[in-house]
Scaffold this motif. Structure first.
Motif, mmCIF file in Angstrom:
data_model
loop_
_atom_site.group_PDB
_atom_site.id
_atom_site.type_symbol
_atom_site.label_atom_id
_atom_site.label_comp_id
_atom_site.label_asym_id
_atom_site.label_seq_id
_atom_site.Cartn_x
_atom_site.Cartn_y
_atom_site.Cartn_z
ATOM 1 N N GLY A 31 0.860 -1.181 0.000
ATOM 2 C CA GLY A 31 0.000 0.000 0.000
ATOM 3 C C GLY A 31 0.894 1.228 0.000
ATOM 4 O O GLY A 31 1.930 1.241 0.682
ATOM 5 N N LEU A 32 0.518 2.239 -0.751
ATOM 6 C CA LEU A 32 1.375 3.405 -0.920
ATOM 7 C C LEU A 32 1.692 4.098 0.397
ATOM 8 O O LEU A 32 2.819 4.538 0.630
ATOM 9 C CB LEU A 32 0.732 4.409 -1.890
ATOM 10 N N ASP A 33 0.725 4.179 1.292
ATOM 11 C CA ASP A 33 0.942 4.877 2.559
ATOM 12 C C ASP A 33 2.034 4.230 3.405
ATOM 13 O O ASP A 33 2.684 4.906 4.203
ATOM 14 C CB ASP A 33 -0.367 4.955 3.355
ATOM 15 N N ALA A 34 2.238 2.923 3.245
ATOM 16 C CA ALA A 34 3.240 2.204 4.042
ATOM 17 C C ALA A 34 4.635 2.246 3.418
ATOM 18 O O ALA A 34 5.593 1.776 4.021
ATOM 19 C CB ALA A 34 2.811 0.754 4.233
ATOM 20 N N VAL A 35 4.760 2.812 2.237
ATOM 21 C CA VAL A 35 6.056 2.851 1.544
ATOM 22 C C VAL A 35 6.832 4.080 1.988
ATOM 23 O O VAL A 35 6.291 5.185 2.038
ATOM 24 C CB VAL A 35 5.855 2.879 0.013
ATOM 25 N N THR A 36 8.100 3.871 2.294
ATOM 26 C CA THR A 36 8.981 4.988 2.641
ATOM 27 C C THR A 36 10.058 5.123 1.571
ATOM 28 O O THR A 36 10.350 4.162 0.841
ATOM 29 C CB THR A 36 9.675 4.749 3.996
ATOM 30 N N VAL A 37 10.650 6.298 1.506
ATOM 31 C CA VAL A 37 11.738 6.523 0.559
ATOM 32 C C VAL A 37 12.909 5.607 0.886
ATOM 33 O O VAL A 37 13.554 5.059 -0.016
ATOM 34 C CB VAL A 37 12.157 8.011 0.567
ATOM 35 N N ASP A 38 13.186 5.405 2.160
ATOM 36 C CA ASP A 38 14.277 4.498 2.555
ATOM 37 C C ASP A 38 14.017 3.089 2.043
ATOM 38 O O ASP A 38 14.938 2.411 1.564
ATOM 39 C CB ASP A 38 14.437 4.483 4.074
ATOM 40 N N ALA A 39 12.779 2.632 2.151
ATOM 41 C CA ALA A 39 12.444 1.283 1.674
ATOM 42 C C ALA A 39 12.619 1.186 0.164
ATOM 43 O O ALA A 39 13.108 0.170 -0.350
ATOM 44 C CB ALA A 39 11.008 0.928 2.072
ATOM 45 N N VAL A 40 12.242 2.225 -0.554
ATOM 46 C CA VAL A 40 12.404 2.234 -2.010
ATOM 47 C C VAL A 40 13.886 2.188 -2.371
ATOM 48 O O VAL A 40 14.311 1.418 -3.243
ATOM 49 C CB VAL A 40 11.737 3.478 -2.645
ATOM 50 N N ALA A 41 14.686 3.012 -1.708
ATOM 51 C CA ALA A 41 16.126 3.033 -1.978
ATOM 52 C C ALA A 41 16.732 1.657 -1.712
ATOM 53 O O ALA A 41 17.526 1.152 -2.526
ATOM 54 C CB ALA A 41 16.802 4.102 -1.127
ATOM 55 N N ARG A 48 19.721 6.568 0.013
ATOM 56 C CA ARG A 48 18.638 7.552 0.129
ATOM 57 C C ARG A 48 19.015 8.813 -0.646
ATOM 58 O O ARG A 48 18.180 9.455 -1.278
ATOM 59 C CB ARG A 48 18.412 7.842 1.623
ATOM 60 N N ARG A 49 20.286 9.185 -0.572
ATOM 61 C CA ARG A 49 20.752 10.381 -1.289
ATOM 62 C C ARG A 49 20.577 10.212 -2.800
ATOM 63 O O ARG A 49 20.185 11.147 -3.492
ATOM 64 C CB ARG A 49 22.215 10.640 -0.940
ATOM 65 N N THR A 50 20.881 9.017 -3.297
ATOM 66 C CA THR A 50 20.693 8.760 -4.730
ATOM 67 C C THR A 50 19.232 8.922 -5.100
ATOM 68 O O THR A 50 18.900 9.526 -6.122
ATOM 69 C CB THR A 50 21.197 7.351 -5.098
ATOM 70 N N PHE A 51 18.329 8.366 -4.273
ATOM 71 C CA PHE A 51 16.894 8.542 -4.533
ATOM 72 C C PHE A 51 16.580 10.031 -4.676
ATOM 73 O O PHE A 51 15.898 10.447 -5.622
ATOM 74 C CB PHE A 51 16.048 7.929 -3.414
ATOM 75 N N SER A 52 17.067 10.833 -3.734
ATOM 76 C CA SER A 52 16.772 12.275 -3.722
ATOM 77 C C SER A 52 17.364 13.010 -4.914
ATOM 78 O O SER A 52 16.866 14.069 -5.296
ATOM 79 C CB SER A 52 17.285 12.897 -2.421
ATOM 80 N N ASN A 53 18.397 12.455 -5.517
ATOM 81 C CA ASN A 53 18.966 13.059 -6.729
ATOM 82 C C ASN A 53 18.036 12.898 -7.930
ATOM 83 O O ASN A 53 18.136 13.640 -8.904
ATOM 84 C CB ASN A 53 20.324 12.440 -7.059
ATOM 85 N N TYR A 54 17.149 11.913 -7.866
ATOM 86 C CA TYR A 54 16.278 11.610 -8.997
ATOM 87 C C TYR A 54 14.830 12.043 -8.788
ATOM 88 O O TYR A 54 14.164 12.445 -9.740
ATOM 89 C CB TYR A 54 16.319 10.105 -9.298
ATOM 90 N N PHE A 55 14.344 11.921 -7.572
ATOM 91 C CA PHE A 55 12.932 12.187 -7.318
ATOM 92 C C PHE A 55 12.748 12.979 -6.034
ATOM 93 O O PHE A 55 13.506 12.807 -5.087
ATOM 94 C CB PHE A 55 12.140 10.874 -7.211
ATOM 95 N N ALA A 56 11.703 13.801 -6.008
ATOM 96 C CA ALA A 56 11.405 14.616 -4.826
ATOM 97 C C ALA A 56 10.759 13.794 -3.719
ATOM 98 O O ALA A 56 10.959 14.059 -2.539
ATOM 99 C CB ALA A 56 10.492 15.777 -5.209
ATOM 100 N N ASN A 57 9.971 12.774 -4.093
ATOM 101 C CA ASN A 57 9.263 11.958 -3.111
ATOM 102 C C ASN A 57 8.789 10.671 -3.781
ATOM 103 O O ASN A 57 9.004 10.473 -4.988
ATOM 104 C CB ASN A 57 8.078 12.732 -2.513
ATOM 105 N N LYS A 58 8.131 9.807 -3.025
ATOM 106 C CA LYS A 58 7.705 8.518 -3.575
ATOM 107 C C LYS A 58 6.635 8.688 -4.660
ATOM 108 O O LYS A 58 6.596 7.926 -5.628
ATOM 109 C CB LYS A 58 7.210 7.589 -2.458
ATOM 110 N N GLU A 59 5.789 9.700 -4.516
ATOM 111 C CA GLU A 59 4.768 9.950 -5.539
ATOM 112 C C GLU A 59 5.416 10.331 -6.872
ATOM 113 O O GLU A 59 4.996 9.875 -7.930
ATOM 114 C CB GLU A 59 3.811 11.059 -5.074
ATOM 115 N N ASP A 60 6.441 11.161 -6.784
ATOM 116 C CA ASP A 60 7.184 11.571 -7.973
ATOM 117 C C ASP A 60 7.792 10.344 -8.654
ATOM 118 O O ASP A 60 7.728 10.198 -9.877
ATOM 119 C CB ASP A 60 8.267 12.570 -7.546
#
Length: 197
Positions: A31-41, A48-60
């Motif tokens: 479920g989207l609400d349970a997803v964190t940027v750390d989990a995606v990375a 996490r820094r690499t994620f932030s270089n590409y996207f502003a947030n999980k929705e992006d």
């Protein structure tokens, strides 16, 4: 140097795509609400820094696939002959787009359904659609310079095109097993064409 730049860009796009796919995978599992940027990375195997270089947030990150499809559609529209009437160019570019896609990716269909359940995603998608509307309107106006109803005509045509695409896609996603997505979208565009004949 150019080969190096091309390779670098390919690597960047591969990372962007991996982050998008990881976000979608986790959103469908948890479920989207349970997803964190750390989990995606972690899922994509980056920091996490690499994620932030590409996207502003999980929705992006989740909406990245939509941006890729929109870019390809615009490229196909720009490749159409300038002598082609605007609505016909939009319709033919869309048909070519769906033909190139072929079978619908089940992940994309899952994303479409996910979007319909999350207001935050819909709001972000609407903002992207507004930017696309302006680009489409510019392309439409360029095909019929000096039309007496500009800029109203091109803006209305772009808006109707996008609403028709969104409506046809939504109806198709709700009623699986019927026509292909390309056929459903074409039927919607043909219906809307009556206004611009």
């Amino acid at each position: 140097m150019e080969a190096t730049t091309t390779l670098r860009e390919r690597k960047k796009e591969a990372t962007r795509q991996a982050l998008h796919e990881a976000t979608l995978r986790l959103a469908l599992e948890r479920g989207l609400d349970a997803v964190t940027v750390d989990a995606v990375a972690d899922e994509a195997g980056v920091s996490r820094r690499t994620f932030s270089n590409y996207f502003a947030n999980k929705e992006d990150a989740l909406l990245h696939g939509d941006r890729v499809r929109v870019t390809r559609l615009l490229e196909r529209l720009r490749a159409r002959p300038l002598t082609e009437p605007p609505w016909q160019a939009l319709t033919e570019a869309t048909a070519a787009h769906h033909a190139a896609i072929g079978e619908v990716d089940p992940n994309w269909l899952a994303q479409v359904r996910l979007l319909r359940r999350h207001p935050a995603l819909l709001a972000q998608q609407t903002a992207a659609q507004n930017a696309l509307e302006l680009e489409l309107a510019a392309e439409i106006a360029a095909r019929d310079p000096g039309h007496r109803d500009e800029p109203m005509r091109s803006r209305v045509m772009a808006a109707v095109f996008l609403v028709t695409m969104r409506t046809a896609t939504g109806l198709w996603a709700e009623q699986p097993g019927g026509a292909s997505l390309g056929e459903a979208v074409r039927a919607g565009l043909d219906r809307a064409a009556e206004r611009f004949a």
